[in-house]
Scaffold this motif. Structure first.
Motif, short mmCIF file in Angstrom:
data_model
loop_
_atom_site.label_atom_id
_atom_site.label_comp_id
_atom_site.label_asym_id
_atom_site.label_seq_id
_atom_site.Cartn_x
_atom_site.Cartn_y
_atom_site.Cartn_z
N GLN A 259 0.15 7.95 -33.90
CA GLN A 259 0.60 8.93 -32.91
C GLN A 259 1.91 8.51 -32.26
OE1 GLN A 259 -2.59 9.70 -30.11
NE2 GLN A 259 -4.05 10.04 -31.76
N GLU B 78 0.57 17.92 -28.43
CA GLU B 78 -0.40 17.78 -27.35
C GLU B 78 -0.40 19.00 -26.44
OE1 GLU B 78 -0.94 14.96 -23.43
OE2 GLU B 78 -0.44 13.98 -25.33
N SER C 58 -3.06 13.94 -33.36
CA SER C 58 -2.82 14.45 -32.02
C SER C 58 -4.13 14.99 -31.46
CB SER C 58 -1.75 15.55 -32.03
OG SER C 58 -1.50 16.01 -30.71
N ASP D 10 -5.68 16.90 -27.41
CA ASP D 10 -5.26 17.39 -26.11
C ASP D 10 -5.28 16.23 -25.10
OD1 ASP D 10 -8.03 17.66 -24.50
OD2 ASP D 10 -8.34 18.22 -26.58
N SER D 11 -4.87 16.52 -23.88
CA SER D 11 -4.69 15.46 -22.89
C SER D 11 -5.99 15.00 -22.25
CB SER D 11 -3.74 15.94 -21.79
OG SER D 11 -4.23 17.13 -21.18
#
Length: 451
Positions: free
Chosen positions: A255, A265, A292, A294-295
């Motif tokens: 990443q 993201e 990748s 999400d946060s």
């Protein structure tokens, strides 16, 4: 008389020779002759969804080509028998972890490999011989060729079972100092504390104690050579090729090599918020690394579930996937198996995707068990739904959502189609859209909120 092997027996040392196909209708393309088998042994061979996939050997890749030389690179260094080659073979060439005990010879020369499964994740791997730390770099030009890439990740593999670590970590300090002198801003440093799977590490507490000891020694060693604590962000990973920890560690390494990571993201953040999803991952299907997410916080168990789901899709697709066209006639004339995977019907969803992103290339995965039709739904007993959807070449979106939020699946598929369009605009930002003869809008159609 030729001997014949079935492709699923390529890695089996005790494989039984199969009978050669007769003249009346056996599938000749499902067997390899002895000569073909010897040729495959000279190449990098993987089995993807029940289909033997032969990749060109490193000798056929020109690593001096400017385009390849400019790719991000991973440097694998560490002591002898630390597990560097095993990591590469298990993750990127699909060798069984148990086979690494007797099939791998010690690495005596530099081994390089190109990882190019998906346009969003392209890099090279350089596996150095044990105890090589750049001592023979005679001038700055040679050091720059090794460490000077603007996007380089140095992975130092430590054998957790080989105590004490003093000499090993002194070598680590040497190579880090040499790399920072050449490339102080473009190199990231990772420490893989490998082989935490033996009798010494039966409990998590023993693993954490080992990591804490190594971190303390590294900090002291770097301080002694003038690198103050906190000036270099070193990440430490507890790894083993016998569980999912090595995939989790390499996912985090890869990443950091992807320039578009913030954009990816953000796209996944929008998707999860719009569709009320718990989590979303983008997986490289071949290596099963997630490039990748999400946060939101990452749960190791959920990542492992998603990885296992990819295995299920590939295995079932390889067995029950539909053949394209007149496969019987084409196999007789070309001798190539053309297996495609279609696990669930798409109907209107496919029409929606074609409207926004085009029909795509029909040949991009014509011989693979994973193609643009691949999708799968797994419902867990705790009310969680796992949803896999192909979004690009050898790239899968795996979503985790609750059953009540998955009821309006058509809207979720619409939003995923918008995500696919955005991903393609990232990969090919200058490619014009053929839809209605208009220019490509990188923003794409608006997402619809699933309520």
């Amino acid at each position: 008389m030729n001997d014949y092997y079935h492709p699923t027996d390529i890695y089996d040392d005790d494989a039984v020779y199969g009978a050669p196909p007769d003249e009346e209708g056996d599938d000749e393309d499902l067997y390899f002759s002895h000569q073909q088998h010897e040729q495959l042994n000279k190449e990098e061979v993987m089995v993807l969804g029940g289909v033997a996939v032969a990749e060109p050997p490193a000798s056929q890749v020109d690593f001096n080509d400017p385009e390849i030389a400019a790719l991000p690179r991973i440097l694998l260094m560490g002591p002898r028998r630390g597990g560097k080659s095993s990591i590469q073979k298990v993750v990127f060439q699909k060798m069984s972890p148990h086979e690494t005990l007797f099939r791998l010879e010690p690495t005596h020369t530099l081994e390089r490999a190109l990882v190019d499964h998906t346009p969003l994740c392209r890099f090279t791997i350089q596996d150095f011989p044990g105890d090589y730390y750049g001592e023979d770099l005679n001038d700055e030009e040679e050091a720059m060729a090794l460490f000077g890439n603007k996007n380089t990740s140095l992975i130092f593999v430590v054998d957790a079972q080989d105590e004490p670590y003093d000499q090993c970590l002194q070598s680590f300090t040497t190579v880090v100092t040499r790399a920072l002198n050449v490339n102080p801003n473009g190199i990231t440093v990772e420490v893989f504390i490998n082989k935490v799977d033996g009798e010494l590490f039966l409990s998590d507490e023993s693993k954490y104690d080992c990591r804490r000891d190594i971190m303390t020694q590294v900090t002291d060693e770097l301080t002694d050579v003038g690198i103050p604590d906190g000036s270099l962000a070193i990440r430490y990973h507890l790894t083993s090729i016998y569980d999912h920890s090595i995939y989790e560690a390499l996912s985090r390494v890869v990443q950091r090599l992807i320039p578009q990571l913030p954009v990816l993201e953000n796209l996944l953040n929008v998707l999860t918020a719009t569709c009320s999803m718990e989590k979303a991952y983008l997986f490289d299907v071949v290596s099963k690394l997630y490039i990748s997410t999400d946060s939101g916080p990452v749960d190791t168990q959920s990542v492992e579930l998603c990885s296992d789901m990819i295995d299920v899709v590939l295995d079932v697709s390889g067995i029950y996937g539909l053949s394209s066209g007149n496969d019987k006639a084409s196999s007789d004339t070309t001798g190539e198996a053309t297996t495609t995977a279609k696990l669930i019907s798409q109907s209107a969803v496919d029409e929606l995707e074609e409207e926004f992103i085009g029909a795509g290339s029909n040949s991009e995965s014509s011989s693979s068990a994973y193609d643009r039709e691949s999708a799968s739904v797994i419902r867990l007993s705790n009310g969680i739904v796992l949803y896999l959807k192909e979004v690009d070449t050898m790239l899968a979106l795996v979503c985790i959502t609750r059953a009540e939020n998955f009821s309006r699946r058509s809207l979720i598929d619409y939003n995923i189609a918008c995500l696919k369009r955005a991903l393609r605009s990232i990969v090919q930002p200058m490619q014009p859209s053929l839809q209605n003869g208009s220019s490509n809008n990188s923003n794409g159609p608006p997402l619809i909120t699933v309520e």
